[in-house]
Design an enzyme around this catalytic site. Structure first.
Site, PDB file in Angstrom:
ATOM      1  N   GLY A  40     -23.305   8.614  -7.212  1.00  0.00           N
ATOM      2  CA  GLY A  40     -22.066   8.286  -7.901  1.00  0.00           C
ATOM      3  C   GLY A  40     -22.143   6.908  -8.525  1.00  0.00           C
ATOM      4  N   GLY A  42     -19.213   5.455 -10.167  1.00  0.00           N
ATOM      5  CA  GLY A  42     -17.891   4.895 -10.401  1.00  0.00           C
ATOM      6  C   GLY A  42     -17.834   3.485  -9.834  1.00  0.00           C
ATOM      7  N   ALA A  44     -17.061   2.298  -6.871  1.00  0.00           N
ATOM      8  CA  ALA A  44     -17.713   2.132  -5.572  1.00  0.00           C
ATOM      9  C   ALA A  44     -19.223   2.263  -5.702  1.00  0.00           C
ATOM     10  CB  ALA A  44     -17.165   3.151  -4.572  1.00  0.00           C
ATOM     11  N   GLY A  45     -19.694   3.309  -6.400  1.00  0.00           N
ATOM     12  CA  GLY A  45     -21.123   3.547  -6.508  1.00  0.00           C
ATOM     13  C   GLY A  45     -21.838   2.514  -7.350  1.00  0.00           C
ATOM     14  N   SER A 284       0.454   6.039 -16.372  1.00  0.00           N
ATOM     15  CA  SER A 284       0.299   5.014 -15.344  1.00  0.00           C
ATOM     16  C   SER A 284       1.585   4.724 -14.576  1.00  0.00           C
ATOM     17  CB  SER A 284      -0.192   3.719 -15.990  1.00  0.00           C
ATOM     18  OG  SER A 284      -0.148   2.662 -15.060  1.00  0.00           O
ATOM     19  N   ARG A 337       4.481   6.602  -4.233  1.00  0.00           N
ATOM     20  CA  ARG A 337       4.282   7.807  -5.022  1.00  0.00           C
ATOM     21  C   ARG A 337       4.791   9.068  -4.335  1.00  0.00           C
ATOM     22  NH1 ARG A 337      -1.810   6.447  -7.323  1.00  0.00           N
ATOM     23  NH2 ARG A 337      -1.117   4.853  -8.795  1.00  0.00           N
ATOM     24  N   HIS A 408      -3.373  14.159  -7.681  1.00  0.00           N
ATOM     25  CA  HIS A 408      -4.032  12.975  -8.227  1.00  0.00           C
ATOM     26  C   HIS A 408      -5.195  12.538  -7.333  1.00  0.00           C
ATOM     27  CE1 HIS A 408      -4.544   9.284 -10.383  1.00  0.00           C
ATOM     28  NE2 HIS A 408      -4.061   8.520  -9.421  1.00  0.00           N
ATOM     29  N   GLU A 432     -13.242   6.593  -2.783  1.00  0.00           N
ATOM     30  CA  GLU A 432     -12.399   7.765  -2.517  1.00  0.00           C
ATOM     31  C   GLU A 432     -13.124   8.830  -1.719  1.00  0.00           C
ATOM     32  OE1 GLU A 432      -9.452  10.875  -4.978  1.00  0.00           O
ATOM     33  OE2 GLU A 432     -10.785   9.511  -6.068  1.00  0.00           O
ATOM     34  N   LEU A 448      -8.757   1.185  -7.028  1.00  0.00           N
ATOM     35  CA  LEU A 448      -9.752   0.298  -7.600  1.00  0.00           C
ATOM     36  C   LEU A 448     -10.109  -0.800  -6.608  1.00  0.00           C
ATOM     37  CD1 LEU A 448      -8.334  -0.065 -11.240  1.00  0.00           C
ATOM     38  CD2 LEU A 448      -9.772   1.722 -10.269  1.00  0.00           C
TER      39      LEU A 448
END
Length: 645
Positions: A40, A42, A44-45, A284, A337, A408, A432, A448
């Site tokens: 990955g 993203g 984190a990766g 957003s 949320r 989400h 995640e 994030l």
């Protein structure tokens, strides 16, 4: 099995410092002899791979995308949290920690969440040094805005494209290491098996998505940073390529899957508009700073709007129900949320919903434009308004946006200890992909934060503590029996799928799974519905393996074959989610059981019975998984009923 969270000793605020003071290290000359695989690219990766490369480890990085910059982190819009307290409004590390634990409805591990709050400020410094163009206020300091679940402004942002800008920062750090030769980047490549040797993760089997070629890759440690599993529902805010397959590969090799039922419903998404839709679009949460959410007070007005005989701009101010401001005066439109999503569903179920389907509410900027001016709103949210206009063909500066909750983020994921290591030694999970930090509900702008915290500031320490005992382990060639067997198992699965030669497409079956998930494992759940879902998912699994239709072969590019393999894993995840939701006889965060709610319709936890992480263990293809528990203890935070009123 006993789940050891490996939480360090000492006071909560000192645990991370104590850990770093006592961890094992790998000296620079030995780092060159140790290999790490990161799956990955993203936030984190990419941040993890860049950090490992900078430290001197030999790294292999894998992504299913044609470029690391296409990772789904790019889609995050509103911002990233940190406790710098630039607005001088009372924020602190402790308050960020408390808000995160409370926002997760007291279902997260205290020690991990406190560490996240501690390193949050370092993330901002790191990103500024990389050139991330955060918004700034008139004095030159970085600007902040508010997000749900907090009464302070702690969210740093770059218009409505914060994820994109942060990913570019992590990407350039990653590519610097690729250029330096410390990171070997493999694009358009999917991990199809994890290789276990003598009980430890020692590599992966990869499949080239362009040629179909299978390859074997050794490493002393493997990091999964592949995101969440929201696409189990077919329609979600996730990119269509986002999948949970790497998590299932880990699960099938002995890694516990924790809290799979904790899926987040985001309240501000563009509503579903047709049965041929392939994904949903997020608007957003930052829009809730200046936008006010409402529905008509009168049912006849809502019915007229649905019939297209009345426009929202025709509804007088006194005939509008700003229901979040009415129900939750302390937080108003900035409730978490899960709370905002359930409130929208309640209004729509009661007959006050708008739009052609009645499954929508309004997000209105009229008051803010009158108060601040259109140019101010345009400077804060211009690209988001433009995106809405392009999709819906309606100008949100003049007409209220229509929004409705949608799947989400997923708070559940692979179980990890304090070191982010799974129950399989040498296998780590970040961002995640793991279950850590968010509990039963994630606060906005915290995804994030966690991804970059794990990659830049946690794994570089904790993975050394593991690898320090591996410096004498020689590199493997990939010809070992375990690698050969893993490759053969991966090939056999693809051949088995191709051999079905049925009549139903992958998308057709995935949509059927998605409807079952949304109807019975979605925003509201009950015992009867969950039992029905488990039965239906079993039927869909049988239908998949007897009637799926896949053209082509395993050689060369075959997108349908990729999707089919991922769907088989989504079916497994769907079953896990339903089983987990069935056993959790309480309501908390994104998990809402209709049998467990207060008189006012709020989530009703059962702390004495369910203050634990539910960790599911694989028992074989045809056997039900079994659950182990990690009890959650709260030494600093006092557990209480969440109250945003």
């Amino acid at each position: 099995m006993k789940l050891d969270s490996r939480i360090p000793q000492g006071p909560l605020a000192k645990k991370w410092e104590n850990y770093k003071n006592n961890q094992k290290l790998v000296n620079p000359s030995n780092k060159r002899n140790l290999d790490i695989i990161v799956v990955g690219t993203g936030l984190a990766g990419a941040s993890a791979a860049a950090s490992f490369g900078e430290m001197g480890f030999k790294v292999k990085s894998f992504t299913i995308q044609d470029s690391p910059r296409r990772a789904h982190s790019i889609a995050a819009q509103g911002g990233i949290n940190a406790a710098k307290n630039y607005p001088n409004d009372g924020d602190s590390v402790h308050r960020l920690f408390y808000d995160t634990v409370k926002g997760g409805d007291y279902r997260a591990r205290e020690a991990n969440v406190y560490r996240l709050a501690q390193v949050s400020n370092d993330i901002i410094d790191q990103c500024v040094a990389q050139g991330v163009p955060f918004a700034r206020e008139y004095g030159g300091l970085l600007d902040n805005r508010s997000f749900g679940g907090a009464q302070v402004s702690r969210t740093f942002y770059a218009k409505g494209q914060t994820g994109q800008q942060l990913l570019i920062g992590a990407y350039q750090s990653l590519m610097r290491q690729v250029n330096a030769g410390t990171v070997d980047l493999h694009t358009r490549t999917e991990i199809v098996e994890i290789v276990i040797v003598n009980g430890k993760a020692r590599g992966v089997i990869a499949r080239n998505l362009v040629t179909g070629e299978f390859t074997r890759h050794f490493a002393h440690a493997v990091v999964l940073a592949t995101g969440g599993y929201g696409n189990t529902f077919f329609l979600s805010t996730n990119a269509m390529g986002s999948n949970g397959s790497a998590l299932i590969k880990a699960f099938e090799k002995g890694a516990a899957f924790a809290n799979p039922c904790f899926a987040q419903i985001h309240p501000t998404c563009i509503p579903v508009h047709g049965e041929f839709q392939s994904k949903l679009t997020l608007m957003s949460e930052s829009l809730r700073n200046d936008g006010r959410i409402w529905v008509p007070k009168k049912k006849e007005d809502a019915e007229a709007i649905r019939a297209n005989t009345l426009k929202p701009t025709d509804i007088k101010e006194e005939d509008r129900d700003y229901y979040l401001e009415r129900r939750y005066p302390a937080f108003g439109n900035l409730v978490p949320r899960d709370v905002a999503s359930r409130a929208a569903k309640e209004r729509c179920d009661a007959g006050f919903g708008v739009g052609a389907t009645g499954l929508a509410v309004y997000l209105d900027f009229k008051s803010s434009i009158e108060r601040l001016g259109e140019e101010t709103i345009r400077s804060r949210y211009g690209n988001l308004f433009q995106m809405y206009d392009k999709i819906v063909d309606d100008n949100p500066y003049e007409t209220p946006m229509m929004i409705y909750p949608a799947i989400h983020y997923t708070m559940g994921g692979i179980w990890v200890d304090y070191e982010l290591q799974t129950t399989v030694p040498g296998l780590f999970a970040a961002g995640e992909a793991n279950f850590s930090d968010h509990g039963a509900n994630r606060l906005g702008a915290s995804a994030l934060m966690q991804g970059l915290a794990d990659g830049y500031f946690v794994l570089p320490y904790t993975i050394q503590n593991y690898l320090a005992d591996d410096i004498r382990t020689p590199r493997m060639t990939g010809e070992e029996k375990e690698f050969v067997d893993a490759e053969n198992a991966a090939k056999a699965k693809f051949e088995k799928i191709l051999a079905v030669k049925g009549n139903r497409t992958v998308d057709n079956l995935h949509k059927e799974l998605g409807l079952v998930m949304w109807d019975f494992v979605g925003m509201a759940r009950n015992k009867e519905g969950l039992q029905h879902a488990i039965e239906r998912i079993g039927e869909i699994k049988k239908e998949f393996w007897t009637n799926v239709k896949i053209p082509g072969t395993t050689s060369g590019m075959n997108v349908e074959l990729e999707k089919a393999s991922r769907l088989s894993d989504f079916i497994t995840i769907g079953d896990l989610m339903a089983r987990d939701a069935l056993q959790r006889e309480e309501s908390c965060g994104g998990h809402f059981r209709e049998e467990f709610q207060t008189e006012e319709g709020e989530a009703l936890r059962q702390d004495e019975a369910f203050a634990y992480a539910a960790c599911w263990m694989y028992q074989g293809e045809n056997n039900a998984p079994v659950m182990e528990k990690e009890d959650l203890t709260f030494d600093v935070v006092k557990i209480a009923q969440r109250n945003y009123k």
